[in-house]
Design a protein around this motif. Sequence first.
Motif, PDB file in Angstrom:
ATOM      1  N   ALA A   1     -42.882  50.998  85.511  1.00 52.85           N
ATOM      2  CA  ALA A   1     -44.166  51.016  86.206  1.00 52.85           C
ATOM      3  C   ALA A   1     -45.364  51.109  85.255  1.00 52.85           C
ATOM      4  N   VAL A   2     -45.241  51.878  84.195  1.00 55.95           N
ATOM      5  CA  VAL A   2     -46.395  52.103  83.308  1.00 55.95           C
ATOM      6  C   VAL A   2     -46.889  50.810  82.663  1.00 55.95           C
TER       7      VAL A   2
ATOM      8  N   THR B   1     -52.188  47.347  84.330  1.00 56.13           N
ATOM      9  CA  THR B   1     -52.970  46.561  83.374  1.00 56.13           C
ATOM     10  C   THR B   1     -54.269  47.224  82.942  1.00 56.13           C
ATOM     11  N   PHE B   2     -54.792  48.149  83.729  1.00 57.83           N
ATOM     12  CA  PHE B   2     -56.029  48.814  83.329  1.00 57.83           C
ATOM     13  C   PHE B   2     -55.843  49.658  82.066  1.00 57.83           C
ATOM     14  N   LEU B   3     -54.596  49.986  81.716  1.00 55.30           N
ATOM     15  CA  LEU B   3     -54.350  50.772  80.506  1.00 55.30           C
ATOM     16  C   LEU B   3     -54.657  49.996  79.241  1.00 55.30           C
TER      17      LEU B   3
ATOM     18  N   LEU C   1     -55.795  47.496  70.677  1.00 58.04           N
ATOM     19  CA  LEU C   1     -55.122  48.375  71.633  1.00 58.04           C
ATOM     20  C   LEU C   1     -53.878  47.739  72.236  1.00 58.04           C
ATOM     21  N   PHE C   2     -53.945  46.470  72.619  1.00 59.95           N
ATOM     22  CA  PHE C   2     -52.829  45.814  73.300  1.00 59.95           C
ATOM     23  C   PHE C   2     -51.544  45.879  72.486  1.00 59.95           C
TER      24      PHE C   2
ATOM     25  N   GLN D   1     -48.153  48.269  73.306  1.00 61.84           N
ATOM     26  CA  GLN D   1     -46.836  47.696  73.597  1.00 61.84           C
ATOM     27  C   GLN D   1     -45.748  48.455  72.840  1.00 61.84           C
ATOM     28  N   LEU D   2     -46.012  48.832  71.612  1.00 59.45           N
ATOM     29  CA  LEU D   2     -45.055  49.646  70.866  1.00 59.45           C
ATOM     30  C   LEU D   2     -44.897  51.028  71.491  1.00 59.45           C
TER      31      LEU D   2
END
Length: 64
Positions: free
Chosen positions: A20-21, A25-27, A40-41, A45-46
């Motif tokens: 879910a996390v 997408t707002f994160l 940030l992206f 992801q890591l």
Amino acid sequence: MPGNNRDRSPWYWLLLVPIAVPLMTFLFNAAEPTLLGFPLFYWLQLAFIVLGVATTTLVYRMTR
């Protein structure tokens, strides 16, 4: 073994967290902040991978 309810452990609900996390997408809808020059992206992801491994390890240890 009859009556074995290990597959109904409430710990398995935690496995929904790493699914879910990353769908929120707002994160990661930004280029800043950067970490060691990476936007940030990429480093988020890591972090999602680390979250998935940690959650899976926790559930495994609590249900074995």
